[in-house]
Scaffold this motif. Structure first.
Motif, short mmCIF file in Angstrom:
data_model
loop_
_atom_site.label_atom_id
_atom_site.label_comp_id
_atom_site.label_asym_id
_atom_site.label_seq_id
_atom_site.Cartn_x
_atom_site.Cartn_y
_atom_site.Cartn_z
N GLN A 52 0.85 -1.19 0.00
CA GLN A 52 0.00 0.00 0.00
C GLN A 52 0.89 1.24 0.00
O GLN A 52 2.00 1.21 0.49
N VAL A 53 0.36 2.32 -0.52
CA VAL A 53 1.06 3.59 -0.45
C VAL A 53 0.56 4.32 0.79
O VAL A 53 -0.64 4.43 1.01
N SER A 54 1.50 4.81 1.59
CA SER A 54 1.14 5.56 2.79
C SER A 54 1.24 7.05 2.50
O SER A 54 2.27 7.53 2.02
N PHE A 55 0.18 7.77 2.79
CA PHE A 55 0.18 9.22 2.58
C PHE A 55 0.30 9.97 3.90
O PHE A 55 -0.06 11.13 4.00
N ALA A 98 5.31 9.49 0.86
CA ALA A 98 4.37 8.50 0.31
C ALA A 98 5.06 7.18 0.01
O ALA A 98 5.05 6.69 -1.11
N PRO A 99 5.66 6.55 1.04
CA PRO A 99 6.35 5.27 0.80
C PRO A 99 5.37 4.12 0.60
O PRO A 99 4.21 4.20 1.00
N ILE A 100 5.88 3.08 0.00
CA ILE A 100 5.12 1.84 -0.12
C ILE A 100 5.33 1.08 1.18
O ILE A 100 6.47 0.87 1.61
N ALA A 149 8.74 -3.76 -2.82
CA ALA A 149 8.67 -2.31 -2.58
C ALA A 149 10.01 -1.65 -2.91
O ALA A 149 10.05 -0.57 -3.52
N HIS A 180 11.43 3.83 -9.86
CA HIS A 180 11.12 5.27 -9.89
C HIS A 180 12.39 6.12 -9.84
O HIS A 180 12.43 7.20 -10.41
N ASP A 240 10.58 1.18 -5.77
CA ASP A 240 11.27 2.45 -5.50
C ASP A 240 12.45 2.64 -6.44
O ASP A 240 12.67 3.73 -6.97
#
Length: 186
Positions: free
Chosen positions: A100-103, A108-110, A126, A133, A130
């Motif tokens: 999940q992506v944490s906001f 906003a890490p996975i 994850a 990207h 990263d």
């Protein structure tokens, strides 16, 4: 710990290097499986700095090996993506790992919501996401020697590395090509 053949320079990002080393827990060239049983998988994870997977059953270890080979396929096929069956293996593992992506902050890490082996594999997925990207994954490649397929980080200036090692696989390929040319000319 399994032998990391020793002919590859490490990836420049620690998390990506851990992933590379876990992917390389099989040596196809010498037919050596470095994850022969669940206890060894647990030990290797801890030695590499992954979360403790606990003791896993044989079915889970089989899934770990499937994810490992799907990631090898991903490293071998960058621009085209892995074959559909490997893509499905990775997508299923991402789901099992609860990625999940944490906001909650600015980054906003996975995050990985699962435990056990799914946490280990989710942590690796994850880190690879990263690195995609950040532009590092594009340099992670699988050796073009079909018998080898060792995953390595391409440190070449122009990103054209094709062999895990010029000393080993590159040289063998050059000798084979030279002999083929001699036989055709001869």
């Amino acid at each position: 710990m399994y032998e990391d053949v020793g002919h590859c320079e490490p990836a420049p990002v620690a998390e990506l290097e851990r992933a590379r080393r876990l992917i390389n827990t099989v040596n196809h060239l010498h037919a050596r499986e470095y994850l022969p049983d669940p206890a060894t998988f647990q030990r290797v994870c801890l030695e590499l700095g992954f979360p403790d997977p606990g003791l896993v059953d044989d079915a889970t270890l089989h899934r770990v090996r499937d994810v490992r080979e799907a990631l090898r396929a991903l490293a071998a096929t960058h621009n085209d993506g892995p074959p559909m069956e490997d893509e499905a293996v990775l997508a299923d593992q991402a789901r099992r790992s609860g990625l999940q992506v944490s906001f909650a902050g600015d980054a906003a890490p996975i995050v990985v919501a699962a435990d056990g082996a799914d946490r280990v594999l989710g942590t690796m997925l994850a880190a690879i996401a990263d690195s995609m990207h950040e532009g590092h994954w594009q340099r992670m490649k699988a050796c073009r020697n079909e018998r080898c397929r060792w995953v390595f980080y391409d440190h070449s200036r122009n990103h054209t590395g094709t062999w895990c090692s010029m000393r080993i696989c590159g040289n063998r390929n050059k000798v084979r090509a030279h002999r083929a040319r001699q036989a055709a000319a001869g």
